[in-house]
Structure formats: structure tokens, C-alpha cells
Motif scaffolding. Structure first.
Motif, mmCIF file in Angstrom:
data_model
loop_
_atom_site.group_PDB
_atom_site.id
_atom_site.type_symbol
_atom_site.label_atom_id
_atom_site.label_comp_id
_atom_site.label_asym_id
_atom_site.label_seq_id
_atom_site.Cartn_x
_atom_site.Cartn_y
_atom_site.Cartn_z
ATOM 1 N N GLY A 182 37.832 50.265 42.613
ATOM 2 C CA GLY A 182 38.100 48.836 42.562
ATOM 3 C C GLY A 182 37.263 48.135 43.609
ATOM 4 N N ALA A 183 37.716 46.978 44.039
ATOM 5 C CA ALA A 183 36.967 46.224 45.041
ATOM 6 C C ALA A 183 37.911 45.292 45.782
ATOM 7 C CB ALA A 183 35.833 45.433 44.382
ATOM 8 N N ILE A 184 37.371 44.671 46.809
ATOM 9 C CA ILE A 184 38.139 43.715 47.592
ATOM 10 C C ILE A 184 37.229 42.524 47.881
ATOM 11 C CG2 ILE A 184 37.569 44.565 49.923
ATOM 12 C CD1 ILE A 184 40.635 44.437 50.484
ATOM 13 N N VAL A 185 37.787 41.342 47.894
ATOM 14 C CA VAL A 185 36.976 40.142 48.154
ATOM 15 C C VAL A 185 36.520 40.160 49.612
ATOM 16 C CG1 VAL A 185 36.938 37.623 48.205
ATOM 17 C CG2 VAL A 185 38.212 38.820 46.405
ATOM 18 N N LEU A 205 31.930 40.979 46.785
ATOM 19 C CA LEU A 205 32.875 42.089 46.796
ATOM 20 C C LEU A 205 32.441 43.199 47.754
ATOM 21 C CD1 LEU A 205 33.550 42.565 42.968
ATOM 22 C CD2 LEU A 205 34.857 41.190 44.610
ATOM 23 N N SER A 206 33.423 43.912 48.245
ATOM 24 C CA SER A 206 33.200 45.179 48.945
ATOM 25 C C SER A 206 33.848 46.269 48.097
ATOM 26 C CB SER A 206 33.844 45.150 50.341
ATOM 27 O OG SER A 206 33.710 46.413 50.981
ATOM 28 N N ASN A 207 33.088 47.335 47.822
ATOM 29 C CA ASN A 207 33.594 48.346 46.886
ATOM 30 C C ASN A 207 34.732 49.167 47.486
ATOM 31 O OD1 ASN A 207 31.320 49.562 48.517
ATOM 32 N ND2 ASN A 207 32.110 51.408 47.529
ATOM 33 N N GLU A 262 28.279 39.495 41.990
ATOM 34 C CA GLU A 262 29.307 38.527 42.325
ATOM 35 C C GLU A 262 30.319 38.429 41.191
ATOM 36 O OE1 GLU A 262 27.055 34.945 42.873
ATOM 37 O OE2 GLU A 262 26.734 34.628 40.715
ATOM 38 N N VAL A 263 31.466 37.848 41.481
ATOM 39 C CA VAL A 263 32.489 37.621 40.455
ATOM 40 C C VAL A 263 32.484 36.151 40.063
ATOM 41 C CG1 VAL A 263 34.949 37.625 39.921
ATOM 42 C CG2 VAL A 263 33.957 39.518 41.205
ATOM 43 N N ARG A 264 32.278 35.913 38.787
ATOM 44 C CA ARG A 264 32.437 34.580 38.200
ATOM 45 C C ARG A 264 33.900 34.434 37.796
ATOM 46 N NH1 ARG A 264 29.443 34.295 32.744
ATOM 47 N NH2 ARG A 264 31.294 35.470 32.147
ATOM 48 N N ILE A 265 34.617 33.532 38.428
ATOM 49 C CA ILE A 265 36.048 33.352 38.191
ATOM 50 C C ILE A 265 36.259 32.473 36.961
ATOM 51 C CG2 ILE A 265 38.244 32.653 39.231
ATOM 52 C CD1 ILE A 265 36.726 32.718 41.960
ATOM 53 N N ASP A 266 37.247 32.821 36.154
ATOM 54 C CA ASP A 266 37.537 32.052 34.941
ATOM 55 C C ASP A 266 38.404 30.830 35.255
ATOM 56 O OD1 ASP A 266 36.120 33.947 33.444
ATOM 57 O OD2 ASP A 266 37.927 35.171 33.150
ATOM 58 N N GLU A 267 37.894 30.002 36.141
ATOM 59 C CA GLU A 267 38.554 28.759 36.521
ATOM 60 C C GLU A 267 37.466 27.712 36.759
ATOM 61 O OE1 GLU A 267 41.837 28.226 36.695
ATOM 62 O OE2 GLU A 267 42.409 30.319 36.310
ATOM 63 N N ASN A 268 37.869 26.450 36.774
ATOM 64 C CA ASN A 268 36.918 25.371 37.038
ATOM 65 C C ASN A 268 36.639 25.288 38.533
ATOM 66 O OD1 ASN A 268 36.622 24.484 34.320
ATOM 67 N ND2 ASN A 268 38.604 23.451 34.471
ATOM 68 N N THR A 269 35.716 26.114 38.985
ATOM 69 C CA THR A 269 35.365 26.124 40.400
ATOM 70 C C THR A 269 33.871 26.348 40.561
ATOM 71 O OG1 THR A 269 35.673 27.272 42.515
ATOM 72 C CG2 THR A 269 36.011 28.584 40.531
ATOM 73 N N VAL A 325 39.580 35.930 51.122
ATOM 74 C CA VAL A 325 39.024 37.216 51.551
ATOM 75 C C VAL A 325 40.168 38.210 51.740
ATOM 76 C CG1 VAL A 325 37.861 38.401 53.459
ATOM 77 C CG2 VAL A 325 36.985 36.203 52.638
ATOM 78 N N GLY A 326 39.962 39.438 51.270
ATOM 79 C CA GLY A 326 40.996 40.463 51.373
ATOM 80 C C GLY A 326 41.796 40.669 50.101
ATOM 81 N N ASP A 327 41.621 39.793 49.112
ATOM 82 C CA ASP A 327 42.332 39.975 47.838
ATOM 83 C C ASP A 327 41.740 41.156 47.069
ATOM 84 O OD1 ASP A 327 43.922 37.788 48.381
ATOM 85 O OD2 ASP A 327 42.792 36.400 47.098
ATOM 86 N N PHE A 328 42.606 41.881 46.389
ATOM 87 C CA PHE A 328 42.166 43.046 45.619
ATOM 88 C C PHE A 328 41.598 42.619 44.268
ATOM 89 C CE2 PHE A 328 44.917 45.239 48.602
ATOM 90 C CZ PHE A 328 44.190 46.404 48.846
#
Length: 344
Positions: free
Chosen positions: A74-77, A88-90, A143-150, A163-166
Motif C-alpha cells: 500500500g502507501a501513505i500520503v 505517496l510513500s510506499n 501522484e494520486v488524482r483524487i476523485d473530488e473537485n480539487t 499527510v499520514g493518511d493510508f
């Protein structure tokens, strides 16, 4: 040897549906606890959040451990970028190219979940041409493209992401008509299902293993410290982990792999030879293999100075730490060999 393989398939499907990157495994652990309770397995929790199930055998003085690990890659933000996307950090050893294009779930500290996709920073050939084709896939370029309007750091933070979210990868589990199972995280959730099916086999047939059996469900194996508690009466430790299929390796997707050596240590020749003898006697398809870039809870445990013999068996899995595949034959052969070994 009558084994309920339909039950095994259902367990695999359910376990794979629960995200459990190393460090964030409690939901999957609770599900395993539920399985053990229903199968009348005594359950003990370690301080690190691992589970040790107990099946009392005829011989309580020379106990055996069978381990399998619930934690996955997995990864962590590690950062929220100015464009609102996530760096991400793996968690665990995978190549970044192996997760390109994968859908992910981001779990915040408040338990809220967001979806997204792992992409290179230069993803589109329409925009970047050959740069998109030639860009190296590394922690710095994914990078992670988030499925939100951001589209800014502030907008992403306002969602509650930090930061720190799984970050967990979708398993994308598929059962084919001819018996193949395709999924992320077959390492090691296929083996978790084998261990639970072993318990059901003993219960259904009103059997006990010859030796008291400890079923160790570890939760930090992918990052190297899954085992921390081993009772003094343990004389044998068998890691239930995947056989790596591909290259010059000898494992295949239909047989049980008996590992002779990994990158840390040779395994017990006494146990290995007994397993081979049983496989031949029971007409169980098997392969002996050497794994070069691989370690298990058992081999790591002996580096801690533990005094017992170690072995490793498991189903052959293709494309390990990528989008993996095995066959139900391999899972059944592993289960048969395990039952045979623990009954003798």
C-alpha cells in the motif's frame, strides 16, 4: 481428504475485499477474528495487533506455528502537492510501474474514505508526447488524482485529507471459469484463506492436529517485523506464503511450492524432506523452489535468535507484488499438504 473448496473461494473473496495495507489492518483482523470465533478457535491478540489462534493438539509440549500475513502492499500520503494531488510513500516492496493506473482508496484519520487513481505526473501522450512514454516511474514522478473537485493544496486539505493518511490499492479480484484467480494481494490473503479453511476442515471432521497448533496472523510482514511473540514450547514454524512464479523460478500456478531457501536462510531440510515425502505419498502436485528476493515471517524470526526449525510452503502465484494470479489447484494442493503434515 474432503475439503470444502467453495468455502475457501468465499473466504478468499471476502478477505480480498477488505483493505489492509501494513499499519492499517484492524478491519481485516476483526474479520479473521470472526472466522476463528465461528470455527471455535481460541483467539489471543498481541500488543501489536496480531492474532494467535490456538487449536489444542495431542502433544502440547512440542507446539507448531503456522503463520500467514494479512497486511498487504500500500502507501501513505507523504505530501499534498500544490495542484491538490497526493505524493505517496510506499508501504512494502513494489515497483511504481506495477501500480500505475490503479484505483485507490484514501482513508483519513477520521475514517472518511475518498477514491482516486495513481498516475504519472506526465500521464497523457496527447499532452506530453514521448515524455509520457519515457518518464521513469518513481516515488517522485507518481501522484494520486483524487476523485473530488480539487486543484489546490488548500482544497484537498479542506476535504480532510492530510499527510499520514493510508492509501490502499483496489484488489480487482476475478475468478475465471477455468479456475484462475486474478487479484492484487493474493500475497498473502490466499494463504489466510487456506489457514481458515484448515480450521474448518478440522472442525467439520472432528479432528485435532497431532501437536498443539498456533495460527499466527501477522500484520507487519510486508515491512519485515510481523512476528514478535513466540511461546517457548514452539519447535517448528511454518510460514504459509506465496511461491513466486516466473523467470528461472521452479514454482507454477497449479502446485504447492515448498521453499528450500530464501534470501535470508535455507529452510529446515528435515521438514522439507518430510513435506516432499508426504506430497509424493498423497499424490499432491508440488514444486521445490529457491526464492532470491523474498523473506517470510519464519526466516525473519530465526534472525531474532529464535530456537526452532523453519519451513515455508504456499500456492504458486504469478506476477507477485503486481496484479497477481494463481489457480485454485495450487490453493487446494497447499491445503492438502498442510493437512497431511499436521495430521502425522
Amino acid at each position: 481428504m474432503k475439503i470444502d473448496m467453495n468455502y475457501t473461494k468465499e473466504v478468499i473473496k471476502e478477505i480480498l475485499s477488505i483493505s489492509s495495507p501494513a499499519g492499517d489492518t484492524i478491519l481485516a483482523m476483526n474479520k479473521i477474528n470472526d472466522y476463528f470465533q465461528k470455527l471455535d478457535i481460541e483467539v489471543n491478540w498481541t500488543k501489536k495487533g496480531a492474532i494467535i489462534g490456538v487449536i489444542h493438539g495431542q502433544d502440547a509440549r512440542n507446539q507448531k506455528i503456522i503463520s500467514a500475513h494479512i497486511d498487504t502492499l500500500g502507501a501513505i500520503v507523504s505530501a499534498i502537492k500544490p495542484n491538490g494531488r497526493l505524493k505517496l510513500s510506499n508501504i512494502g516492496g513494489f515497483s511504481w510501474g506495477a501500480v500505475e493506473g490503479e484505483n485507490v482508496i484514501i482513508t483519513t484519520s477520521e475514517g472518511e474514505k475518498f477514491t482516486g487513481t495513481i498516475l504519472p505526473t506526465k500521464a497523457s501522450v496527447h499532452i506530453f508526447g514521448d515524455e509520457a512514454r519515457e518518464q521513469k516511474r518513481t516515488e517522485e514522478t507518481m501522484e494520486v488524482r483524487i476523485d473530488e473537485n480539487t486543484s489546490t493544496k488548500e482544497e484537498t486539505e479542506a476535504l480532510g485529507i492530510s499527510v499520514g493518511d493510508f492509501v490502499s490499492f483496489e484488489s480487482r479480484t476475478v475468478f475465471t471459469k477455468n479456475g484462475f484467480i486474478k487479484s492484487r494481494h493474493l500475497d498473502d490473503k490466499a494463504c489466510i484463506a487456506i489457514l481458515i479453511s484448515l480450521c474448518k476442515y478440522f472442525k467439520d471432521n472432528n479432528l485435532r492436529p497431532k501437536n498443539t497448533l498456533l495460527l499466527y496472523i501477522s500484520n507487519y510482514e510486508e515491512i519485515g517485523h510481523g512476528i514478535s511473540v513466540v511461546p517457548d514450547k514452539v519447535t517448528e514454524f511454518i510460514a504459509l506464503d506465496v511461491g513466486t512464479v516466473g523467470g528461472e523460478h521452479n514454482s507454477d500456478e497449479h502446485s504447492v511450492t515448498i521453499v528450500a531457501k530464501d534470501r535470508i536462510t535455507p529452510y529446515s531440510s528435515t521438514i522439507k524432506n518430510k513435506l516432499v515425502k508426504l506430497a509424493k505419498k498423497e499424490s499432491i502436485d508440488y514444486k521445490i523452489d529457491v526464492h532470491y528476493r523474498y523473506a517470510t515471517d519464519a526466516s525473519v524470526a530465526v534472525t531474532q535468535g529464535r530456537d526452532f526449525e523453519v519451513a515455508c510452503i504456499g500456492p504458486g502465484v504469478d506476477a507477485t507484488h503486481h496484479y497477481e494470479r494463481t489457480h485454485i489447484d495450487s490453493i487446494e494442493n497447499t491445503l492438502k499438504l498442510l493437512i497431511s503434515y499436521l495430521s502425522k
